[in-house]
Design a protein around this motif. Sequence first.
Motif, PDB file in Angstrom:
ATOM      1  N   ALA A   1       8.810  -5.055  -6.026  1.00  0.00           N
ATOM      2  CA  ALA A   1       7.895  -5.570  -5.012  1.00  0.00           C
ATOM      3  C   ALA A   1       7.133  -4.431  -4.349  1.00  0.00           C
ATOM      4  O   ALA A   1       7.686  -3.361  -4.103  1.00  0.00           O
ATOM      5  CB  ALA A   1       8.668  -6.372  -3.973  1.00  0.00           C
ATOM      6  N   GLY A   2       5.869  -4.640  -4.076  1.00  0.00           N
ATOM      7  CA  GLY A   2       5.063  -3.618  -3.419  1.00  0.00           C
ATOM      8  C   GLY A   2       3.597  -4.007  -3.394  1.00  0.00           C
ATOM      9  O   GLY A   2       3.176  -4.993  -4.006  1.00  0.00           O
ATOM     10  N   TRP A   3       2.801  -3.202  -2.677  1.00  0.00           N
ATOM     11  CA  TRP A   3       1.369  -3.470  -2.563  1.00  0.00           C
ATOM     12  C   TRP A   3       0.638  -3.181  -3.866  1.00  0.00           C
ATOM     13  O   TRP A   3      -0.277  -3.887  -4.261  1.00  0.00           O
ATOM     14  CB  TRP A   3       0.777  -2.618  -1.441  1.00  0.00           C
ATOM     15  CG  TRP A   3       1.163  -3.074  -0.081  1.00  0.00           C
ATOM     16  CD1 TRP A   3       2.159  -2.571   0.706  1.00  0.00           C
ATOM     17  CD2 TRP A   3       0.580  -4.137   0.677  1.00  0.00           C
ATOM     18  NE1 TRP A   3       2.241  -3.253   1.887  1.00  0.00           N
ATOM     19  CE2 TRP A   3       1.266  -4.217   1.903  1.00  0.00           C
ATOM     20  CE3 TRP A   3      -0.468  -5.018   0.433  1.00  0.00           C
ATOM     21  CZ2 TRP A   3       0.946  -5.148   2.875  1.00  0.00           C
ATOM     22  CZ3 TRP A   3      -0.807  -5.944   1.407  1.00  0.00           C
ATOM     23  CH2 TRP A   3      -0.097  -6.005   2.613  1.00  0.00           C
ATOM     24  N   ARG A   4       1.038  -2.111  -4.535  1.00  0.00           N
ATOM     25  CA  ARG A   4       0.336  -1.681  -5.742  1.00  0.00           C
ATOM     26  C   ARG A   4       0.961  -2.322  -6.969  1.00  0.00           C
ATOM     27  O   ARG A   4       2.170  -2.263  -7.156  1.00  0.00           O
ATOM     28  CB  ARG A   4       0.396  -0.158  -5.859  1.00  0.00           C
ATOM     29  CG  ARG A   4      -0.241   0.427  -7.078  1.00  0.00           C
ATOM     30  CD  ARG A   4      -1.754   0.342  -7.037  1.00  0.00           C
ATOM     31  NE  ARG A   4      -2.324   1.256  -6.073  1.00  0.00           N
ATOM     32  CZ  ARG A   4      -3.611   1.549  -5.984  1.00  0.00           C
ATOM     33  NH1 ARG A   4      -4.468   0.961  -6.818  1.00  0.00           N
ATOM     34  NH2 ARG A   4      -4.063   2.383  -5.076  1.00  0.00           N
ATOM     35  N   LYS A   5       0.150  -2.927  -7.805  1.00  0.00           N
ATOM     36  CA  LYS A   5       0.642  -3.570  -9.015  1.00  0.00           C
ATOM     37  C   LYS A   5       0.868  -2.546 -10.121  1.00  0.00           C
ATOM     38  O   LYS A   5       0.175  -1.542 -10.217  1.00  0.00           O
ATOM     39  CB  LYS A   5      -0.343  -4.631  -9.508  1.00  0.00           C
ATOM     40  CG  LYS A   5      -0.603  -5.762  -8.526  1.00  0.00           C
ATOM     41  CD  LYS A   5       0.660  -6.560  -8.246  1.00  0.00           C
ATOM     42  CE  LYS A   5       0.358  -7.740  -7.340  1.00  0.00           C
ATOM     43  NZ  LYS A   5       1.599  -8.495  -7.005  1.00  0.00           N
ATOM     44  N   THR A   6       1.860  -2.834 -10.949  1.00  0.00           N
ATOM     45  CA  THR A   6       2.092  -2.062 -12.163  1.00  0.00           C
ATOM     46  C   THR A   6       1.420  -2.801 -13.318  1.00  0.00           C
ATOM     47  O   THR A   6       1.645  -4.002 -13.496  1.00  0.00           O
ATOM     48  CB  THR A   6       3.603  -1.913 -12.441  1.00  0.00           C
ATOM     49  OG1 THR A   6       4.218  -1.226 -11.342  1.00  0.00           O
ATOM     50  CG2 THR A   6       3.850  -1.141 -13.727  1.00  0.00           C
ATOM     51  N   LEU A   7       0.594  -2.096 -14.066  1.00  0.00           N
ATOM     52  CA  LEU A   7      -0.148  -2.707 -15.158  1.00  0.00           C
ATOM     53  C   LEU A   7       0.370  -2.231 -16.505  1.00  0.00           C
ATOM     54  O   LEU A   7       0.765  -1.071 -16.656  1.00  0.00           O
ATOM     55  CB  LEU A   7      -1.642  -2.358 -15.058  1.00  0.00           C
ATOM     56  CG  LEU A   7      -2.347  -2.592 -13.716  1.00  0.00           C
ATOM     57  CD1 LEU A   7      -3.811  -2.177 -13.825  1.00  0.00           C
ATOM     58  CD2 LEU A   7      -2.230  -4.037 -13.273  1.00  0.00           C
ATOM     59  N   VAL A   8       0.387  -3.123 -17.470  1.00  0.00           N
ATOM     60  CA  VAL A   8       0.657  -2.762 -18.863  1.00  0.00           C
ATOM     61  C   VAL A   8      -0.529  -3.244 -19.688  1.00  0.00           C
ATOM     62  O   VAL A   8      -0.838  -4.449 -19.692  1.00  0.00           O
ATOM     63  CB  VAL A   8       1.978  -3.368 -19.379  1.00  0.00           C
ATOM     64  CG1 VAL A   8       2.122  -3.109 -20.878  1.00  0.00           C
ATOM     65  CG2 VAL A   8       3.159  -2.770 -18.639  1.00  0.00           C
TER      66      VAL A   8
END
Length: 226
Positions: A190-197
């Motif tokens: 969880a967090g403000w910044r998304k992790t992208l693949v």
Amino acid sequence: MKKWAIMLQDKIIKQFDVEEGQRLIIGRGEDAEIRIDNTAISRHHSAIEIQNGKPFLQDLCSLNGTVVNGKKIDFIQIFAGDDIIIGKFNLVWSSTLEGKETLSTPAAPMDIEDATIFTSGKPTKPTGKTFQLQATEGRCEPTTLPLAGRTSIKLGKAPNSDIFTPGLFVSANQCYINKKKDAYFIIPQAGWRKTLVNGEAVKRSTELHPGDEITIAGNTIRFELL
């Protein structure tokens, strides 16, 4: 931080140590360091680690969640006396273990609700394939991380991250990459910044394939087969 225990109905199932800088996965999978073979436990359920002498607990996107003092958690510091529930089991400090009964044969089935087997984690058998994470853009440190012998890798802004990924709104524990049998899975936190693949936000545990690119706030890391 010695002597933690997994307990069920006031019985000590398994005791273990956690040393400074060490991170242990608790789960049902064969590669979990603290293995609990029970259907209430996910393959990779929780992780406990020691940072600067302080214990931290993380839920690894488990099905039933990790609960501390009645609330489901993502990643928090834990303290003596906290009520910690993992599946149907309790994780406790050694200071609370005096007078508790220890099962004499922790590897045998238990006649409590359903057959439950408790064993220590077994090392993953080598498959002949080796992987690495290679930073191709941004300010990651280190830029190359071989994955041989690793079952869990942390990416984020925490000082003890396996790959430090700076950037605005990047979480201390942005995501984890966990090995399950012969595959690697990225697990967002969880967090403000998304992790992208490959340009798409990761919302749940997702298997990585050679050539996949992980992007965190302008930092790009490629998952590579050597």
